[in-house]
Scaffold this active site. Structure first.
Site, PDB file in Angstrom:
ATOM      1  N   HIS A   1       7.995  -7.498  -3.361  1.00  0.00           N
ATOM      2  CA  HIS A   1       6.806  -7.998  -4.502  1.00  0.00           C
ATOM      3  C   HIS A   1       7.356  -9.098  -5.296  1.00  0.00           C
ATOM      4  CE1 HIS A   1       3.970  -4.274  -3.554  1.00  0.00           C
ATOM      5  NE2 HIS A   1       5.694  -3.834  -3.463  1.00  0.00           N
TER       6      HIS A   1
ATOM      7  N   SER B   1     -24.971 -10.801 -24.824  1.00  0.00           N
ATOM      8  CA  SER B   1     -24.495 -10.291 -25.989  1.00  0.00           C
ATOM      9  C   SER B   1     -23.896 -10.619 -26.869  1.00  0.00           C
ATOM     10  CB  SER B   1     -23.572  -9.320 -25.333  1.00  0.00           C
ATOM     11  OG  SER B   1     -22.541  -9.664 -24.676  1.00  0.00           O
ATOM     12  N   GLY B   2     -23.251 -12.419 -27.003  1.00  0.00           N
ATOM     13  CA  GLY B   2     -22.583 -12.475 -27.761  1.00  0.00           C
ATOM     14  C   GLY B   2     -21.120 -12.709 -26.986  1.00  0.00           C
ATOM     15  N   GLY B   3     -20.920 -12.179 -26.385  1.00  0.00           N
ATOM     16  CA  GLY B   3     -19.336 -11.658 -25.255  1.00  0.00           C
ATOM     17  C   GLY B   3     -19.048 -13.190 -24.763  1.00  0.00           C
ATOM     18  N   VAL B   4     -17.861 -13.424 -24.848  1.00  0.00           N
ATOM     19  CA  VAL B   4     -17.328 -13.877 -23.564  1.00  0.00           C
ATOM     20  C   VAL B   4     -18.181 -14.582 -22.712  1.00  0.00           C
ATOM     21  CG1 VAL B   4     -15.038 -13.233 -23.088  1.00  0.00           C
ATOM     22  CG2 VAL B   4     -15.782 -16.207 -23.274  1.00  0.00           C
ATOM     23  N   ASP B   5     -18.245 -13.359 -21.589  1.00  0.00           N
ATOM     24  CA  ASP B   5     -19.022 -13.440 -20.532  1.00  0.00           C
ATOM     25  C   ASP B   5     -20.039 -13.798 -20.446  1.00  0.00           C
ATOM     26  OD1 ASP B   5     -16.049 -12.124 -20.415  1.00  0.00           O
ATOM     27  OD2 ASP B   5     -17.229 -10.568 -19.579  1.00  0.00           O
ATOM     28  N   SER B   6     -21.411 -13.179 -21.327  1.00  0.00           N
ATOM     29  CA  SER B   6     -22.476 -12.809 -21.566  1.00  0.00           C
ATOM     30  C   SER B   6     -22.398 -15.014 -21.532  1.00  0.00           C
ATOM     31  CB  SER B   6     -23.134 -12.565 -21.841  1.00  0.00           C
ATOM     32  OG  SER B   6     -23.252 -12.720 -23.057  1.00  0.00           O
ATOM     33  N   SER B   7     -22.076 -15.196 -22.953  1.00  0.00           N
ATOM     34  CA  SER B   7     -22.111 -16.942 -23.983  1.00  0.00           C
ATOM     35  C   SER B   7     -22.002 -17.751 -22.691  1.00  0.00           C
ATOM     36  CB  SER B   7     -20.882 -16.764 -25.049  1.00  0.00           C
ATOM     37  OG  SER B   7     -21.591 -15.791 -25.277  1.00  0.00           O
TER      38      SER B   7
ATOM     39  N   GLY C   1       0.348  -1.270   0.061  1.00  0.00           N
ATOM     40  CA  GLY C   1       0.047  -0.103   0.319  1.00  0.00           C
ATOM     41  C   GLY C   1       0.612   1.016  -0.208  1.00  0.00           C
TER      42      GLY C   1
ATOM     43  N   GLU D   1       4.558 -10.429  -6.523  1.00  0.00           N
ATOM     44  CA  GLU D   1       3.300 -10.566  -7.479  1.00  0.00           C
ATOM     45  C   GLU D   1       3.566 -10.490  -9.437  1.00  0.00           C
ATOM     46  OE1 GLU D   1       2.739  -6.856  -5.149  1.00  0.00           O
ATOM     47  OE2 GLU D   1       3.763  -9.239  -4.860  1.00  0.00           O
TER      48      GLU D   1
ATOM     49  N   LYS E   1     -11.138 -12.029 -16.536  1.00  0.00           N
ATOM     50  CA  LYS E   1     -11.300 -12.800 -18.352  1.00  0.00           C
ATOM     51  C   LYS E   1     -10.516 -14.081 -18.492  1.00  0.00           C
ATOM     52  CE  LYS E   1     -13.216 -10.517 -20.966  1.00  0.00           C
ATOM     53  NZ  LYS E   1     -14.380 -10.415 -21.526  1.00  0.00           N
TER      54      LYS E   1
ATOM     55  N   CYS F   1       5.032  -6.038   1.951  1.00  0.00           N
ATOM     56  CA  CYS F   1       5.824  -4.533   1.508  1.00  0.00           C
ATOM     57  C   CYS F   1       4.843  -4.426   2.581  1.00  0.00           C
ATOM     58  CB  CYS F   1       5.377  -3.896   0.104  1.00  0.00           C
ATOM     59  SG  CYS F   1       5.850  -2.961  -0.070  1.00  0.00           S
ATOM     60  N   TYR F   2       4.052  -2.930   2.841  1.00  0.00           N
ATOM     61  CA  TYR F   2       3.404  -2.487   3.520  1.00  0.00           C
ATOM     62  C   TYR F   2       2.714  -3.380   4.872  1.00  0.00           C
ATOM     63  CZ  TYR F   2      -0.296   0.216   6.175  1.00  0.00           C
ATOM     64  OH  TYR F   2      -0.831   1.475   6.962  1.00  0.00           O
TER      65      TYR F   2
END
Length: 514
Positions: free
Chosen positions: A168, A222-228, A54, A170, A370, A81-82
């Site tokens: 870090h 919508s046809g996008g990967v998320d809604s599909s 942070g 990550e 994603k 770190c923090y």
């Protein structure tokens, strides 16, 4: 899920990366605000807790603090770190301002090649970003590693399973960072790595069946990967109880409405198409503020679904609405709840929803990034054309047409955007670039075409590389590709006489312009 890691967010720009890395190692984790309650944390039954970095000093009057109960939960803790400085201060150590701020690459010398640092060579390169550092260890802590300017770069209290790193692990700039996190997750927390697409699918289908029962649900497709992926998952759970609704709001890319409907009819999903182009355009008339656009579009979507549900409600009303909301949507839209960061923008399907929502929301992907959604899509057997479809914002072209949304502006933007997509795909770069599109700006510039003066619009081209959409870098497209895009837009799209290329990364910018 049988195992969970909790990541407490103290405001670091890398906090989401911690969550991403843990999941890459096949362990589920959730990101909670640093002042999450004991109940919020214990309900997840965490195998371990990670305290993020942070921007604060532990001595700042308004600095985030370490909740006392965290040390009583009897689970391993890793402070970064923090997070390290908080642990040292709370347990009786001393934290002071460094004589020299350390930011960037550093050489880590390993003093004890055990626990977190087992089987690592010495020295290794790590990424530092700190102004304060631990100058005296708490009682019973040991030093695992040091750098040239930081005597306690990695410390541990093995008996209490408390570990801390000043660097870090990550970030990609710490090449052995994943190995260090793997040691914490598997060797110290005892995780087995059951966070896989197949396990997620099985668990989610079971949860959806339990929650929805015999009720009916609509899916905002919508046809996008998320809604599909969301539609496919819920469809597997409740079958014919699910009706997918595709709303053509007039803010789609060229040819998209027809392609989406044809694709999902082939997938065997029941799909209802609603032509709401005039409705959305009318609602957006005169609106120029991007937040207002998103909220209007979110509200109109819900109203359309409400009316569609009423028309579809034969003997049984529709109770649930399925959405493809992702974790980054939630993080960006509801950052005030994290207490350590500012809201970036409202996503139409999260913070843009009206208060009087007539449905219960079902968001099976709410805690996925994603790339995890894509992995789930492939596991479900969805075509690669769907899984790797270009990310497209829910508000569509409304947030790529700066200023007021008009029919003429949409037609101009669609034509320019089609050229951008065609040329990048023709160059074989579609999978190498995360997202690419055109933006129609309200700016006009003087030009000359056919020996005549022009005063027409500027189109910006945006192309970025990313792994999860949380951070992004501008794509280094070949000069020849950019030249073809510019030449075609100026020659083929009426009303445009200048093309510019956006070379802003995220942060400080966002991927979308609005």
């Amino acid at each position: 899920m049988t195992e969970t890691i909790v990541v407490l967010d103290y405001g670091s720009q890398y906090t989401q990366l911690i969550a991403r890395r843990v999941r890459e190692l096949r362990v589920y984790c959730e990101l909670l605000p640093h002042d999450a309650s004991r109940e919020e944390i214990t309900r997840l039954a965490p195998r371990g807790i990670i305290l993020s970095g942070g921007p604060n000093s532990v001595y700042d009057s308004d600095a985030p603090t370490l909740a006392d109960f965290l040390l009583d939960l009897d689970v391993p803790i890793l402070g970064i770190c923090y997070g390290m400085q908080l642990l040292a201060q709370a347990l009786g150590g001393r934290v002071e301002r460094s004589a020299r701020r350390e930011y960037g690459h550093a050489t880590l010398h390993i003093d004890r090649a055990e626990s977190l640092l087992a089987n690592l060579p010495s020295p290794i390169s790590v990424w530092m970003s700190h102004g304060d550092q631990v100058t005296a260890l708490p009682p019973d802590f040991v030093t695992l590693a040091h750098s040239d300017t930081c005597p306690y770069a990695a410390i541990a209290h093995p008996a209490r399973k408390i570990y801390a790193l000043q660097f870090h692990p990550e970030v990609a700039h710490t090449p052995q960072g994943l190995d260090i996190l793997r040691h914490f997750l598997y060797d110290i927390c005892g995780c087995v790595g059951d966070w896989t697409p197949r396990a997620f699918i099985a668990t989610t289908i079971e949860q959806m069946r339990a929650r929805i029962g015999t009720a009916r649900a609509l899916c905002a497709l919508s046809g996008g990967v998320d809604s599909s992926v969301a539609a496919t998952l819920v469809g597997k759970a409740i079958g014919e109880q699910l009706v997918c609704v595709f709303v053509d709001h007039g803010l789609l890319r060229a040819g998209e409405a027809r392609a989406v409907v044809e694709l999902f009819e082939r997938q065997g999903l029941e799909i209802v198409t609603v032509d709401a182009r005039a409705r959305f355009l009318d609602a957006l008339r005169g609106v120029t503020d991007p937040e207002a656009k998103r909220k209007i579009i979110g509200a109109e979507f819900i109203r359309v679904f409400e009316q569609t549900a009423q028309s579809l409600a034969r003997e049984q009303p529709i109770r649930f609405l399925v959405q493809g909301t992702l974790y980054p949507d939630v993080i960006e839209s509801r950052a005030p709840e994290r207490r350590a960061a500012a809201r970036i923008k409202t996503h139409h399907n999260v913070g843009g929803l009206p208060d009087n929502l007539p449905f219960e929301l079902v968001e099976p992907l709410r805690y996925l990034f994603k790339d995890e959604v894509r992995a789930v899509g492939l596991e479900l057997g969805l075509p690669e054309a769907v899984v790797y479809r270009q990310p497209f914002p829910g508000p569509g072209l409304a947030v790529r047409l700066l200023g007021e949304v008009t029919q003429d502006g949409l037609e101009t933007l669609r034509a320019a955007d089609a050229i951008v997509r065609e040329e990048i795909e023709r160059a074989g770069l579609a999978r190498a670039v995360w997202q690419y599109f055109a933006v129609l700006t309200p700016l006009k510039t003087v030009g000359v075409m056919g020996d005549a003066r022009t005063y027409e619009n500027v189109v910006a081209v945006r192309a970025v590389t990313s792994t999860d959409g949380m951070t992004a870098d501008w794509a280094r497209l070949p000069d020849a590709v950019l030249a073809r895009i510019s030449n075609r837009i100026i020659n083929e799209v009426r009303g445009v006489n200048r093309v510019v290329y956006d070379i802003t990364s995220k942060p400080p910018g966002t991927i979308e312009w609005e």
